[in-house]
Design a protein around this motif. Structure first.
Motif, short mmCIF file in Angstrom:
data_model
loop_
_atom_site.label_atom_id
_atom_site.label_comp_id
_atom_site.label_asym_id
_atom_site.label_seq_id
_atom_site.Cartn_x
_atom_site.Cartn_y
_atom_site.Cartn_z
N SER A 1 39.25 47.36 17.39
CA SER A 1 38.06 48.11 17.23
C SER A 1 36.65 46.70 16.33
O SER A 1 36.99 47.26 15.44
CB SER A 1 37.54 49.56 17.43
OG SER A 1 38.51 50.39 17.83
N ILE A 2 36.19 46.16 17.10
CA ILE A 2 34.77 45.64 16.65
C ILE A 2 33.84 45.94 17.30
O ILE A 2 33.61 46.45 18.32
CB ILE A 2 35.23 44.16 17.10
CG1 ILE A 2 36.42 44.12 16.36
CG2 ILE A 2 33.78 43.30 16.75
CD1 ILE A 2 36.71 42.76 16.89
N TYR A 3 32.49 46.92 16.58
CA TYR A 3 31.35 47.06 17.18
C TYR A 3 30.22 46.29 17.31
O TYR A 3 29.94 45.93 15.87
CB TYR A 3 31.18 48.40 15.95
CG TYR A 3 32.17 49.56 16.66
CD1 TYR A 3 31.43 50.86 17.58
CD2 TYR A 3 33.13 49.67 16.29
CE1 TYR A 3 32.38 51.52 18.16
CE2 TYR A 3 33.76 51.07 16.40
CZ TYR A 3 33.41 51.99 17.39
OH TYR A 3 34.53 53.27 17.34
N VAL A 4 29.72 46.28 18.33
CA VAL A 4 28.56 45.79 18.56
C VAL A 4 27.41 46.59 18.94
O VAL A 4 27.68 47.79 19.35
CB VAL A 4 27.92 44.23 19.01
CG1 VAL A 4 29.16 43.38 18.42
CG2 VAL A 4 28.72 44.96 20.54
N GLU A 5 25.71 46.18 18.32
CA GLU A 5 25.20 47.11 19.66
C GLU A 5 24.33 46.09 20.98
O GLU A 5 23.50 45.29 20.36
CB GLU A 5 23.38 47.16 18.01
CG GLU A 5 23.82 48.44 17.58
CD GLU A 5 22.94 49.13 16.46
OE1 GLU A 5 22.09 48.42 16.42
OE2 GLU A 5 23.33 50.17 15.91
N ILE A 6 24.34 46.56 21.73
CA ILE A 6 24.27 45.32 22.93
C ILE A 6 23.47 46.93 23.75
O ILE A 6 24.29 47.92 23.93
CB ILE A 6 25.43 44.93 23.26
CG1 ILE A 6 26.56 45.94 23.68
CG2 ILE A 6 25.82 43.67 22.40
CD1 ILE A 6 27.42 44.76 23.83
N ARG B 1 25.35 51.42 20.64
CA ARG B 1 26.81 50.82 19.98
C ARG B 1 27.61 50.89 20.48
O ARG B 1 27.84 52.39 21.01
CB ARG B 1 26.50 51.84 18.36
CG ARG B 1 28.30 51.25 17.31
CD ARG B 1 27.58 52.09 15.88
NE ARG B 1 28.63 52.16 15.30
CZ ARG B 1 29.59 52.54 14.90
NH1 ARG B 1 30.22 53.35 15.69
NH2 ARG B 1 30.56 51.97 14.01
N VAL B 2 28.55 49.82 20.78
CA VAL B 2 29.83 49.74 21.48
C VAL B 2 30.66 49.19 21.28
O VAL B 2 30.93 48.02 20.14
CB VAL B 2 29.25 49.50 22.60
CG1 VAL B 2 30.79 48.63 23.99
CG2 VAL B 2 27.48 49.78 23.79
N ASP B 3 32.09 49.96 21.11
CA ASP B 3 33.44 48.85 20.91
C ASP B 3 33.46 47.83 21.52
O ASP B 3 33.94 47.99 23.38
CB ASP B 3 34.90 49.90 21.04
CG ASP B 3 35.51 49.58 20.84
OD1 ASP B 3 35.54 48.71 20.04
OD2 ASP B 3 36.67 50.44 20.16
N LEU B 4 32.83 47.25 21.19
CA LEU B 4 33.47 45.55 22.26
C LEU B 4 34.59 45.53 22.45
O LEU B 4 34.88 45.10 23.68
CB LEU B 4 32.61 44.16 21.77
CG LEU B 4 32.06 43.27 22.65
CD1 LEU B 4 31.49 43.64 24.54
CD2 LEU B 4 31.35 41.72 22.26
#
Length: 365
Positions: free
Chosen positions: A246-251, A213-216
């Protein structure tokens, strides 16, 4: 709470992990290993049910909804990878990382349970995240330097071409041979630089994804800051905008940032001096949208249908003679698809190009 057999008690007490059994049916903890009190100094095993709301409150606000959604998924029987949660008991306390493993089970009496473990992985996570940070900076710096170093060689090659034209009337084989050596050396040097950078991208792309989980917004901000600091090297202007802090994605952090670096590298190759390259990030209802736009020479319409093909026929040298293997766009398309996303572009000749990447929103966003 339940008590394990004496045979396992010693193993549980000496483990770095805290083991638990939580009854979904009863809404309480049935078993907790003694290491819980080492993991959370000041908290007692017998008070764990009352302490659960406090533990949730210790998670940063960004992680609280994420943790709730993940445990709801687990309670409903959905399988998830190991959960990484940040924990900060107070503003003056250091941030910690917890790895949570949990599985749904059914007890003999019919109770629905969550069984698993919690472990402090702060040291490991700080090491990995520092490595990711330096890897991202390395890849960004390589892209910038590859264009900066290729520039003088391309200029020397153009001068050699000019000398070749002006000295043809001399009919001196030795002079013509020396000029050809200059031309070949410049071309080979530029190709060597580009092969090295392309090799880094292609080698990384072949490795299996490792999602976190990353704060893109933060990650792209750091990448673009590096480009902005080095604008003078490539004679371009860079900008970055995000719809939320802050915008989170799983990458896979490294692979996705290499996709961005590759798109920026292409934008640099096909944008003239003084041109503008903009990256934007937008949070939408069910996905996030990344856009990489330039005001360069654009992509001819005849090349649009084959741009993402392997060894595409859309290969063409950059404005300064940079070569291309035809694999970069195919790898970008492959990596985005592995992230359950999609990539497309809009382009007009002499008006620029915009690439779009759509990624699923992370849980809790």
């Amino acid at each position: 709470m339940l008590t394990p057999p004496d045979l396992f008690q010693h193993l549980l007490e000496g483990s770095r992990q805290t083991f638990f059994i939580y009854s979904i049916s009863a809404g309480k903890v049935l078993y907790l290993s003694p290491s819980y009190e080492k993991l959370f100094p000041g908290l007692l095993c017998e008070n764990v049910d009352a302490d659960l709301p406090r533990l949730l409150h210790w998670l940063p606000v960004d992680d609280q909804a994420y943790a709730r959604e993940c445990f709801v998924d687990l309670a409903s029987g959905e399988l998830r990878d190991d959960l990484l949660l940040r924990l900060q008991p107070g503003p003056d306390r250091p941030l910690r990382w917890l790895a949570v493993q949990a599985h749904r089970a059914t007890a003999a009496d019919g109770q629905e349970l969550l069984t698993g473990s919690v472990q402090d992985v702060t040291v490991e996570q700080e090491y990995l995240r520092n490595a990711d940070l330096y890897m991202a900076k390395k890849n960004t710096t390589l892209e910038i330097l590859s264009h900066d170093l290729a520039g003088p060689f391309n200029m020397l090659r153009q001068l050699a071409d000019f000398l070749e034209e002006k000295t043809q009337a001399l009919n001196d084989p030795q002079v013509q041979n020396m000029i050809r050596v200059m031309q070949d050396t410049c071309r080979d040097s530029v190709n060597l630089i580009r092969d090295f950078v392309d090799g880094e991208f292609m080698g990384s792309a072949s490795v299996e994804l490792k999602r976190t989980r990353v704060d893109l917004a933060a990650e792209l901000g750091q990448v673009m800051e590096t480009y902005q600091k080095n604008e003078y090297l490539v004679a371009k202007w860079f900008s970055f905008e995000t719809s939320r802090p802050s915008i989170y994605v799983e990458i896979d952090h490294n692979k996705f940032l290499q996709v961005i670096n590759n798109l920026l590298s292409n934008a640099i190759k096909f944008t003239g001096e003084g041109g503008r390259i903009a990256v934007s990030l937008e949070q939408r209802a069910e996905h996030v949208l990344v856009a990489v736009a330039d005001d360069g020479i654009g992509i001819p319409e005849r090349l649009h249908p084959v741009l993402f093909d392997r060894f595409t026929k859309a290969r063409r040298p950059g404005l300064r003679g940079e070569k291309t293997t035809g694999l970069g766009m195919h790898l970008i398309h492959t990596i985005v698809q592995l992230h359950n996303g999609r990539v497309w572009f809009e382009s007009q000749e002499h008006k620029g190009t915009t690439f779009y990447i759509e990624l699923p929103t992370a849980p809790g966003a």
